[in-house]
Design a protein around this motif. Structure first.
Motif, PDB file in Angstrom:
ATOM      1  N   GLN A  20       0.853  -1.184   0.000  1.00 56.72           N
ATOM      2  CA  GLN A  20       0.000   0.000   0.000  1.00 56.72           C
ATOM      3  C   GLN A  20       0.891   1.237   0.000  1.00 56.72           C
ATOM      4  OE1 GLN A  20      -3.453  -0.144   2.812  1.00 56.72           O
ATOM      5  NE2 GLN A  20      -2.477  -2.022   3.557  1.00 56.72           N
ATOM      6  N   PRO A  21       0.605   2.192  -0.866  1.00 54.37           N
ATOM      7  CA  PRO A  21       1.453   3.388  -0.951  1.00 54.37           C
ATOM      8  C   PRO A  21       1.520   4.138   0.383  1.00 54.37           C
ATOM      9  CG  PRO A  21      -0.034   3.264  -2.827  1.00 54.37           C
ATOM     10  CD  PRO A  21      -0.477   2.200  -1.863  1.00 54.37           C
ATOM     11  N   GLY A  22       2.726   4.483   0.810  1.00 49.72           N
ATOM     12  CA  GLY A  22       2.912   5.288   2.002  1.00 49.72           C
ATOM     13  C   GLY A  22       2.781   4.550   3.316  1.00 49.72           C
ATOM     14  N   LEU A  23       2.553   3.225   3.275  1.00 49.62           N
ATOM     15  CA  LEU A  23       2.384   2.448   4.500  1.00 49.62           C
ATOM     16  C   LEU A  23       3.398   1.310   4.541  1.00 49.62           C
ATOM     17  CD1 LEU A  23      -1.517   2.161   4.664  1.00 49.62           C
ATOM     18  CD2 LEU A  23      -0.057   3.703   5.973  1.00 49.62           C
ATOM     19  N   ARG A  24       3.790   0.953   5.748  1.00 47.82           N
ATOM     20  CA  ARG A  24       4.727  -0.159   5.899  1.00 47.82           C
ATOM     21  C   ARG A  24       3.977  -1.480   5.802  1.00 47.82           C
ATOM     22  NH1 ARG A  24       7.591  -3.326  10.161  1.00 47.82           N
ATOM     23  NH2 ARG A  24       9.746  -3.592   9.418  1.00 47.82           N
ATOM     24  N   THR A  25       4.291  -2.269   4.788  1.00 45.99           N
ATOM     25  CA  THR A  25       3.646  -3.561   4.579  1.00 45.99           C
ATOM     26  C   THR A  25       4.710  -4.631   4.366  1.00 45.99           C
ATOM     27  OG1 THR A  25       3.491  -3.375   2.169  1.00 45.99           O
ATOM     28  CG2 THR A  25       1.689  -2.411   3.471  1.00 45.99           C
ATOM     29  N   VAL A  26       4.299  -5.882   4.499  1.00 54.18           N
ATOM     30  CA  VAL A  26       5.229  -6.999   4.325  1.00 54.18           C
ATOM     31  C   VAL A  26       5.742  -7.037   2.884  1.00 54.18           C
ATOM     32  CG1 VAL A  26       5.500  -9.502   4.410  1.00 54.18           C
ATOM     33  CG2 VAL A  26       4.136  -8.341   6.162  1.00 54.18           C
ATOM     34  N   GLU A  27       4.831  -6.970   1.921  1.00 55.10           N
ATOM     35  CA  GLU A  27       5.258  -6.994   0.525  1.00 55.10           C
ATOM     36  C   GLU A  27       6.164  -5.815   0.195  1.00 55.10           C
ATOM     37  OE1 GLU A  27       1.511  -9.300  -1.653  1.00 55.10           O
ATOM     38  OE2 GLU A  27       1.888  -7.179  -2.049  1.00 55.10           O
ATOM     39  N   GLY A  28       5.824  -4.644   0.701  1.00 48.08           N
ATOM     40  CA  GLY A  28       6.629  -3.466   0.436  1.00 48.08           C
ATOM     41  C   GLY A  28       8.060  -3.628   0.917  1.00 48.08           C
ATOM     42  N   GLU A  29       8.238  -4.151   2.139  1.00 50.95           N
ATOM     43  CA  GLU A  29       9.579  -4.365   2.686  1.00 50.95           C
ATOM     44  C   GLU A  29      10.324  -5.445   1.910  1.00 50.95           C
ATOM     45  OE1 GLU A  29      11.158  -2.654   4.781  1.00 50.95           O
ATOM     46  OE2 GLU A  29       9.695  -1.535   5.951  1.00 50.95           O
ATOM     47  N   PHE A  30       9.621  -6.502   1.509  1.00 52.05           N
ATOM     48  CA  PHE A  30      10.273  -7.595   0.801  1.00 52.05           C
ATOM     49  C   PHE A  30      10.727  -7.134  -0.582  1.00 52.05           C
ATOM     50  CE2 PHE A  30      11.326 -11.736  -0.641  1.00 52.05           C
ATOM     51  CZ  PHE A  30      11.364 -12.568   0.463  1.00 52.05           C
ATOM     52  N   ILE A  31       9.878  -6.409  -1.284  1.00 53.65           N
ATOM     53  CA  ILE A  31      10.242  -5.911  -2.610  1.00 53.65           C
ATOM     54  C   ILE A  31      11.393  -4.915  -2.515  1.00 53.65           C
ATOM     55  CG2 ILE A  31       9.411  -4.466  -4.514  1.00 53.65           C
ATOM     56  CD1 ILE A  31       6.678  -5.880  -4.162  1.00 53.65           C
ATOM     57  N   ALA A  32      11.370  -4.069  -1.497  1.00 50.40           N
ATOM     58  CA  ALA A  32      12.462  -3.109  -1.306  1.00 50.40           C
ATOM     59  C   ALA A  32      13.787  -3.834  -1.090  1.00 50.40           C
ATOM     60  CB  ALA A  32      12.147  -2.194  -0.132  1.00 50.40           C
ATOM     61  N   ALA A  33      13.772  -4.936  -0.319  1.00 49.05           N
ATOM     62  CA  ALA A  33      14.991  -5.708  -0.086  1.00 49.05           C
ATOM     63  C   ALA A  33      15.488  -6.342  -1.379  1.00 49.05           C
ATOM     64  CB  ALA A  33      14.730  -6.784   0.973  1.00 49.05           C
ATOM     65  N   CYS A  34      14.561  -6.853  -2.190  1.00 49.81           N
ATOM     66  CA  CYS A  34      14.943  -7.456  -3.468  1.00 49.81           C
ATOM     67  C   CYS A  34      15.563  -6.423  -4.401  1.00 49.81           C
ATOM     68  CB  CYS A  34      13.728  -8.091  -4.136  1.00 49.81           C
ATOM     69  SG  CYS A  34      13.132  -9.604  -3.342  1.00 49.81           S
ATOM     70  N   ARG A  35      15.001  -5.240  -4.438  1.00 49.01           N
ATOM     71  CA  ARG A  35      15.546  -4.194  -5.304  1.00 49.01           C
ATOM     72  C   ARG A  35      16.907  -3.723  -4.799  1.00 49.01           C
ATOM     73  NH1 ARG A  35      11.331   0.389  -6.728  1.00 49.01           N
ATOM     74  NH2 ARG A  35      13.089   0.917  -8.078  1.00 49.01           N
ATOM     75  N   ARG A  36      17.054  -3.652  -3.487  1.00 53.68           N
ATOM     76  CA  ARG A  36      18.338  -3.237  -2.919  1.00 53.68           C
ATOM     77  C   ARG A  36      19.449  -4.207  -3.311  1.00 53.68           C
ATOM     78  NH1 ARG A  36      19.490  -2.690   3.607  1.00 53.68           N
ATOM     79  NH2 ARG A  36      21.736  -2.243   3.452  1.00 53.68           N
ATOM     80  N   LEU A  37      19.112  -5.501  -3.425  1.00 50.61           N
ATOM     81  CA  LEU A  37      20.089  -6.515  -3.803  1.00 50.61           C
ATOM     82  C   LEU A  37      20.246  -6.640  -5.317  1.00 50.61           C
ATOM     83  CD1 LEU A  37      19.157  -9.330  -1.245  1.00 50.61           C
ATOM     84  CD2 LEU A  37      21.263  -7.987  -1.277  1.00 50.61           C
ATOM     85  N   GLY A  38      19.435  -5.910  -6.068  1.00 49.55           N
ATOM     86  CA  GLY A  38      19.509  -6.003  -7.510  1.00 49.55           C
ATOM     87  C   GLY A  38      18.927  -7.279  -8.073  1.00 49.55           C
ATOM     88  N   LEU A  39      18.000  -7.879  -7.348  1.00 50.69           N
ATOM     89  CA  LEU A  39      17.378  -9.122  -7.825  1.00 50.69           C
ATOM     90  C   LEU A  39      16.416  -8.847  -8.970  1.00 50.69           C
ATOM     91  CD1 LEU A  39      16.644 -10.864  -4.402  1.00 50.69           C
ATOM     92  CD2 LEU A  39      18.698 -10.986  -5.821  1.00 50.69           C
ATOM     93  N   PHE A  40      15.801  -7.698  -8.932  1.00 53.52           N
ATOM     94  CA  PHE A  40      14.969  -7.208 -10.035  1.00 53.52           C
ATOM     95  C   PHE A  40      14.769  -5.715  -9.821  1.00 53.52           C
ATOM     96  CE2 PHE A  40      11.938  -9.169  -6.948  1.00 53.52           C
ATOM     97  CZ  PHE A  40      11.282  -8.038  -6.504  1.00 53.52           C
ATOM     98  N   GLU A  41      14.318  -5.035 -10.862  1.00 54.82           N
ATOM     99  CA  GLU A  41      14.048  -3.605 -10.768  1.00 54.82           C
ATOM    100  C   GLU A  41      12.553  -3.349 -10.614  1.00 54.82           C
ATOM    101  OE1 GLU A  41      14.533   0.280 -10.202  1.00 54.82           O
ATOM    102  OE2 GLU A  41      16.144  -1.213 -10.312  1.00 54.82           O
TER     103      GLU A  41
END
Length: 268
Positions: A20-41
């Motif tokens: 959800q935009p602007g809110l801390r969610t499980v999917e949001g944190e997981f996707i952010a971690a994946c992007r930080r590692l360069g797993l996908f954009e």
């Protein structure tokens, strides 16, 4: 390569699992971690998807996501290092392109933890047996225009330390269905309803559904796919976080036990 990751989380610091935009969610944190590692954009292009949603406050012992990545080794090696302390990966599997965490699931298991134990656990267990089979669960869930019939494979209630635990396994569940079932069982335990009341609710759903039990007691316990997952070691920060929560839990249990002690014990 398409990678499936099994992971756990404490849900009380998230606004649910769905992004959800602007809110801390499980999917949001997981996707952010994946992007930080360069797993996908782009998570959409990577086909990132989870096995299902959990509401705010609901926990997961076994949630599953999948996505395409050209760097599976980095994901397996490093995701637990960059995820926040209240999410941790527990296992991984390489899966076929057609695999979908939601639609490939053979069954899902939830556990609802009651504290304190709400009365007669044996009677709650007997009442839980009424849920087994294919029924209309309109009285227990929000169907939202979907087919209200669901197939429950097993259901039981048992004691585990200071808790009474309602465990239910089914092919799929409606929104708030398990928490509605928990409300009904709690009423049976307290003597406010009986086994026959649950049977009647399943046979003749009323116009109004039962209220959902509080989300904090619910845990997505397991999802079965019939495929092997390779275990992953938990990261040290998550290990410390779990240990801290366990310590705080036992401290709380001691305080509650003191409050519930008979008056004569309090004066010893």
């Amino acid at each position: 390569m398409k990678l499936a990751i099994r992971f756990s989380y404490f849900g009380d610091r998230f606004f649910g699992s769905q992004m959800q935009p602007g809110l801390r969610t499980v999917e949001g944190e997981f996707i952010a971690a994946c992007r930080r590692l360069g797993l996908f954009e782009d998570w959409r292009e990577a086909g990132f998807v989870t096995a299902g949603r959990t509401d705010r406050g609901v926990h997961a012992r076994c949630q599953v996501c999948s996505f395409f990545t050209e760097k599976p080794d980095r994901a397996i090696r490093s995701l637990n290092r960059v995820l926040p302390e209240d999410i941790w990966c527990t296992a991984w599997a390489g899966v076929p392109d057609r695999f979908h965490p939601r639609y490939s699931a053979m069954s899902r298991t939830y556990r609802y933890f009651f504290f304190p134990v709400p009365g007669n656990v044996a009677l709650m267990h007997e009442a839980a047996g009424e849920f087994v089979g294919r029924h209309d669960f309109s009285a227990f869930a929000r169907a939202g225009g979907r087919d209200p019939e669901r197939n429950v494979l097993s259901a039981r209630v048992f004691e585990n330390g200071p808790f009474a635990v309602f465990e239910v396994t089914g092919v799929s569940f409606l929104w708030n269905m398990v928490r509605g079932m928990a409300t009904a069982l709690e009423r049976v335990g307290r003597g406010e309803a009986d086994v026959g009341d649950i049977a009647r609710l399943l046979a003749e759903p009323p116009g109004r559904r039962l209220p959902a039990a509080p989300p904090e007691g619910l845990v997505l316990w397991d999802i079965s796919y019939g495929i092997p997952f390779t275990p992953l070691p938990i990261d040290e920060k998550s290990r410390r976080y779990r240990a801290d929560r366990r310590h705080r839990y036992y401290t709380l249990m001691a305080e509650v036990s003191a409050l519930l002690a008979p008056e004569e014990e309090l004066h010893d």
